[in-house]
Design a protein around this motif. Structure first.
Motif, mmCIF file in Angstrom:
data_model
loop_
_atom_site.group_PDB
_atom_site.id
_atom_site.type_symbol
_atom_site.label_atom_id
_atom_site.label_comp_id
_atom_site.label_asym_id
_atom_site.label_seq_id
_atom_site.Cartn_x
_atom_site.Cartn_y
_atom_site.Cartn_z
ATOM 1 N N ASP A 258 -11.052 -4.096 -3.806
ATOM 2 C CA ASP A 258 -11.952 -3.404 -2.885
ATOM 3 C C ASP A 258 -12.913 -4.451 -2.344
ATOM 4 O O ASP A 258 -13.772 -4.967 -3.072
ATOM 5 C CB ASP A 258 -12.712 -2.295 -3.615
ATOM 6 C CG ASP A 258 -13.615 -1.493 -2.689
ATOM 7 O OD1 ASP A 258 -13.942 -1.979 -1.584
ATOM 8 O OD2 ASP A 258 -14.029 -0.384 -3.073
ATOM 9 N N LYS B 16 -10.904 2.307 8.141
ATOM 10 C CA LYS B 16 -9.824 2.009 7.198
ATOM 11 C C LYS B 16 -10.140 0.785 6.325
ATOM 12 O O LYS B 16 -11.118 0.089 6.512
ATOM 13 C CB LYS B 16 -8.499 1.828 7.935
ATOM 14 C CG LYS B 16 -8.040 3.092 8.670
ATOM 15 C CD LYS B 16 -6.681 2.904 9.321
ATOM 16 C CE LYS B 16 -6.090 4.205 9.818
ATOM 17 N NZ LYS B 16 -6.852 4.813 10.919
ATOM 18 N N VAL C 23 -3.238 -3.552 1.859
ATOM 19 C CA VAL C 23 -3.871 -4.151 0.689
ATOM 20 C C VAL C 23 -3.383 -5.595 0.623
ATOM 21 O O VAL C 23 -2.192 -5.852 0.858
ATOM 22 C CB VAL C 23 -3.476 -3.398 -0.601
ATOM 23 C CG1 VAL C 23 -3.984 -4.132 -1.830
ATOM 24 C CG2 VAL C 23 -4.013 -1.976 -0.580
ATOM 25 N N TRP D 101 0.844 -1.210 0.000
ATOM 26 C CA TRP D 101 0.000 0.000 0.000
ATOM 27 C C TRP D 101 0.867 1.244 0.000
ATOM 28 O O TRP D 101 0.616 2.188 -0.760
ATOM 29 C CB TRP D 101 -0.907 -0.029 1.233
ATOM 30 C CG TRP D 101 -1.521 1.281 1.579
ATOM 31 C CD1 TRP D 101 -2.565 1.891 0.961
ATOM 32 C CD2 TRP D 101 -1.123 2.159 2.655
ATOM 33 N NE1 TRP D 101 -2.863 3.097 1.570
ATOM 34 C CE2 TRP D 101 -1.989 3.281 2.613
ATOM 35 C CE3 TRP D 101 -0.151 2.110 3.641
ATOM 36 C CZ2 TRP D 101 -1.889 4.341 3.513
ATOM 37 C CZ3 TRP D 101 -0.049 3.158 4.548
ATOM 38 C CH2 TRP D 101 -0.916 4.252 4.478
ATOM 39 N N LYS E 37 -6.494 3.401 3.348
ATOM 40 C CA LYS E 37 -6.572 1.928 3.313
ATOM 41 C C LYS E 37 -5.644 1.286 4.359
ATOM 42 O O LYS E 37 -6.006 0.367 5.059
ATOM 43 C CB LYS E 37 -6.187 1.413 1.923
ATOM 44 C CG LYS E 37 -7.165 1.732 0.820
ATOM 45 C CD LYS E 37 -6.743 1.022 -0.471
ATOM 46 C CE LYS E 37 -7.704 1.291 -1.615
ATOM 47 N NZ LYS E 37 -7.557 2.666 -2.137
ATOM 48 N N THR F 25 -10.709 0.649 2.894
ATOM 49 C CA THR F 25 -11.262 0.873 1.564
ATOM 50 C C THR F 25 -11.661 2.332 1.447
ATOM 51 O O THR F 25 -11.644 3.070 2.425
ATOM 52 C CB THR F 25 -12.469 -0.041 1.307
ATOM 53 O OG1 THR F 25 -12.905 0.114 -0.049
ATOM 54 C CG2 THR F 25 -13.624 0.276 2.235
ATOM 55 N N ASN F 26 -12.004 2.764 0.266
ATOM 56 C CA ASN F 26 -12.281 4.177 0.032
ATOM 57 C C ASN F 26 -13.479 4.668 0.838
ATOM 58 O O ASN F 26 -14.464 3.960 0.995
ATOM 59 C CB ASN F 26 -12.544 4.414 -1.461
ATOM 60 C CG ASN F 26 -11.308 4.198 -2.303
ATOM 61 O OD1 ASN F 26 -10.198 4.387 -1.833
ATOM 62 N ND2 ASN F 26 -11.491 3.795 -3.548
#
Length: 717
Positions: free
Chosen positions: A285, A242, A253, A186, A250, A244-245
């Motif tokens: 996502d 936190k 990942v 990330w 984020k 994901t959008n």
């Protein structure tokens, strides 16, 4: 949309019902786990001895001697499709520390409702149910910090170096081992990748604003090194949910899954980020793609866009009950996507839903009466948690208005104080808030740590709350007379000191909720009584930001101040450091300090600069706030930071109000079907609840994974 952008646009319904009764400030429980300064600090997460009662324990619970799991998972283990539970959990799972929870039963489904989402993803508000990707967690309504994915952490004496020790044996929902490689992917391939839209979050910046150096010491240890003290790191690691959008950065990942969609690792998806970015964002996502691994308690099973979203149990979830039950208890979350709020409320009354977290679907306390009347059919109990707002529906001027004459008047403290003293908040409290909450000049959340630390903190809060609170229209008139704002032409309305007409607008986005409009009507009435003409002005939401940032709007009347759990973790109301609040151009000026743009366009009109920005008056209140704030950002001692906050509040009291509140800490509604257990009541929570700010994510902080049915077989979809 970034997490910050989402919070900046978050507004709530703040009404309440007479049936709610009065709401008092909740008593605080002991804190713990927060940075206090001094020498090196090592901290760990968890809870103390499990017991029924109020709040959450702040010392690590012992690891259970044995573990239990859902019968559905046990069947998969028996069939050889799934590892034994001991292999699926980390060496030291996160043990739920809340005193109100008790061991439950596995099974059953939960029927919920989701606001209409866009872009094929679950609406960002519903991600507030899942705290699984968060490194640290807030406890006791923000008074304490505990571990999450991180088991323990330490920092050096000046808080410029932080070491995070993650739980050994964590696994993604597909069973793949989690490691710090997932954070470094990330960080390196998204955040530091100039072709990608993600930028370093606040928790990765020092008090000087410079970005930290992140490095993986080993698979379970992360190092964060700053150029200067970064004392708020732990608080900021606990912010948001936190992952994901839309709900904060984020932070991690699943690299083993994500690399197949990243052009650096798979040229087949495209030679550049411009060609591969859309594919990456859609697939990596967990709220859009059921195949994307997650660390949350439930993982996406299916989604029918605009209709329904189904989440099922994550067999590798790292959280357990004190008795060893792996969470979650409920098999699935079934979210019905509804666009029309009235349709959603009808579904609630008809008994089609099991749990409704009010703020996310516009269920305000004015709805309590109707919900109580339908209880025989709906089987929904009405629970009230404190919202934690410091203002209720708020009013604030654009301190950087483009018109110099109006800007000069707006910046006059006596003018703003007069309007506050002319406001009859008792009428608002009765009509809009049903006599709940407390009348206020306007502060940050009354639940903030700085007000709870000692008697001085309590006094500072009361002084700010009461600074321009008393309803005294005659005193307000005298203040206006003193600054030359008088009725010179005899028409019953006061003019500018130069005799020109004075009229200002109460601006709000046209899609705002009725409580704000109702409050505005009282402002129109009360200010007319002292000779000030004001008129409500709905503005197209799409153009609001540009108009505000360019000083073309006079006021904002459709927001609230609810931030916390301390003043510095998200200080934008206390200190103008960005452009969406009361000093948009000065906030933008602060944002470019230390950047290559700092010395540019100095000879250009402030409103024609890119972005529009202006320097505060030397020695003025904004300049004073900035100087204290800059010192607080690098101060490792928590008590000294608290004292700096008090100094900034004194500036608000002397030169304010910069924002004007109405009624603080009014309740928020939670609806829960009878038989759904482990849902806390207000009296279970350390401060009665703290719902409003997304950075203190509710209900995630209260762990919905612990909810269970007393009769699971009766709740199958």
């Amino acid at each position: 949309m970034t997490g910050k952008a989402m919070l900046n646009r978050r507004t709530f319904l703040y009404g309440s019902a007479a049936a709610a009764g009065g709401v008092m400030l909740g008593a605080c429980s002991s804190g713990g786990g927060s940075t206090s300064g001094g020498g090196p600090k090592k901290q760990s997460g968890g809870g103390g001895a499990a017991a029924g009662g109020k709040g959450s324990n702040t010392k690590a619970l012992p690891k259970p001697s044995k573990f239990q799991e859902s019968p559905l998972l046990a069947e998969q283990v028996k069939a050889g499709k799934l590892d034994a539970i001991e292999k699926r959990l980390p060496e030291n799972p996160f043990v739920i520390p809340h005193k109100w929870v008790k061991p439950g039963q596995y099974g059953g489904d939960l029927m919920m409702i989701s606001p209409s989402a866009t872009g094929g993803a679950i609406d960002a508000s519903n991600k507030e149910y899942m705290y699984g990707h968060t490194l640290l967690r807030w406890l006791n309504d923000g008074l304490a910090i505990t571990g999450g994915l991180v088991e323990s952490w330490e920092h050096n004496a000046d808080a410029s170096e932080w070491t995070l020790h993650f739980r050994k044996g964590l696994r993604w929902s597909d069973g793949h081992p989690w490691s710090t490689d997932d954070i470094m992917f990330w960080w390196t391939d998204l955040v530091l990748n100039t072709d990608h839209s993600e930028t370093p979050p606040d928790e990765c910046k020092s008090g000087t604003g410079k970005v930290a150096t992140l490095s993986a010491v080993d698979a379970n240890t992360l190092s964060m090194k700053f150029d200067a003290p970064a004392p708020l790191t732990a608080d900021r690691l606990a912010m948001w949910v936190k992952g994901t959008n839309g709900n904060g950065p984020k932070w991690m990942v699943p690299a083993h899954f994500a690399k197949q969609y990243h052009p650096k690792y798979n040229k087949k998806v495209g030679k550049s980020w411009a060609s591969a970015g859309g594919l990456f964002e859609t697939n990596v996502d967990f709220s859009r793609n059921p195949k994307c691994p997650t660390m949350t308690g439930w993982m996406l099973k299916s989604q029918k866009e605009g209709r329904s979203i189904v989440w099922e149990r994550n067999p590798y979830y790292h959280c357990v009950m004190p008795n060893g039950d792996q969470l979650p208890y409920v098999d699935t979350l079934n979210m019905s996507v509804v666009q029309d709020k009235q349709v959603g409320k009808l579904q609630m009354q008809q008994g089609k839903l099991d749990y409704v977290h009010g703020p996310f679907f516009g269920v305000a306390l004015p709805d309590v009466s109707a919900m109580k009347q339908s209880q025989k059919t709906s089987k929904l109990d009405v629970l009230l948690w404190d919202g934690g707002s410091g203002t209720g529906s708020v009013f604030f001027f654009n301190y950087d208005h483009k018109d110099p004459k109006l800007r000069k008047l707006i910046r006059e403290p006596k003018f703003r104080k007069a309007l506050s003293m002319a406001t009859k908040r008792a009428d608002m409290q009765k009509a809009i808030y049903f006599n709940t909450g407390e009348q206020t000049t306007g502060t940050l959340s009354p639940k903030a740590k700085e007000y709870k630390v000692n008697d001085q903190g309590k006094q500072v809060y009361q002084q700010w709350r009461d600074s321009a609170l008393k309803y005294d229209p005659e005193a307000a008139k005298k203040l206006l007379d003193e600054i030359g704002v008088v009725d010179k032409d005899g028409d019953g309305y006061r003019e500018f000191p130069d005799g020109s007409k004075l009229k200002f607008t109460l601006d709000f986005p046209a899609d705002t909720t009725d409580d704000h409009k109702q409050k505005n009507s009282y402002l129109e009435r009360d200010w007319k009584a002292i000779g000030i003409k004001a008129q409500q002005n709905p503005v197209a939401p799409q153009g609001w930001g540009d108009l505000w940032n360019n000083g073309k709007l006079t006021s904002n009347t459709a927001w609230e101040v609810g931030d916390g759990p301390n003043h510095l973790v998200y200080p934008q109301w206390l200190v103008p450091i960005e452009n969406s609040r009361y000093c948009p151009l000065e906030g933008s000026w602060y944002n470019v300090i230390g950047t290559p743009d700092e010395g540019k366009q100095l000879n250009v009109d402030p409103f024609k600069r890119t972005p529009p920005r202006m320097e505060p008056e030397k020695g003025g209140p904004i300049d004073q706030l900035w100087k204290i704030y800059d010192k607080s950002k690098v101060e490792p001692d928590e008590m000294k930071r608290t004292q700096m906050v008090w100094e900034m509040i004194k500036i608000h009291i002397k030169y304010g109000p910069f924002f004007q509140g109405s009624v603080a800490n009014t309740p928020q509604v939670v609806l829960a079907r009878q038989g759904l257990m482990n849902i806390p009541k207000r009296e279970n929570l350390a401060q009665g609840g703290f719902v409003n700010p997304w950075i203190h994510p509710t209900p995630a902080v209260y762990d919905p994974e612990t909810f269970y049915w007393d009769k699971p077989d009766q709740h199958k979809v």
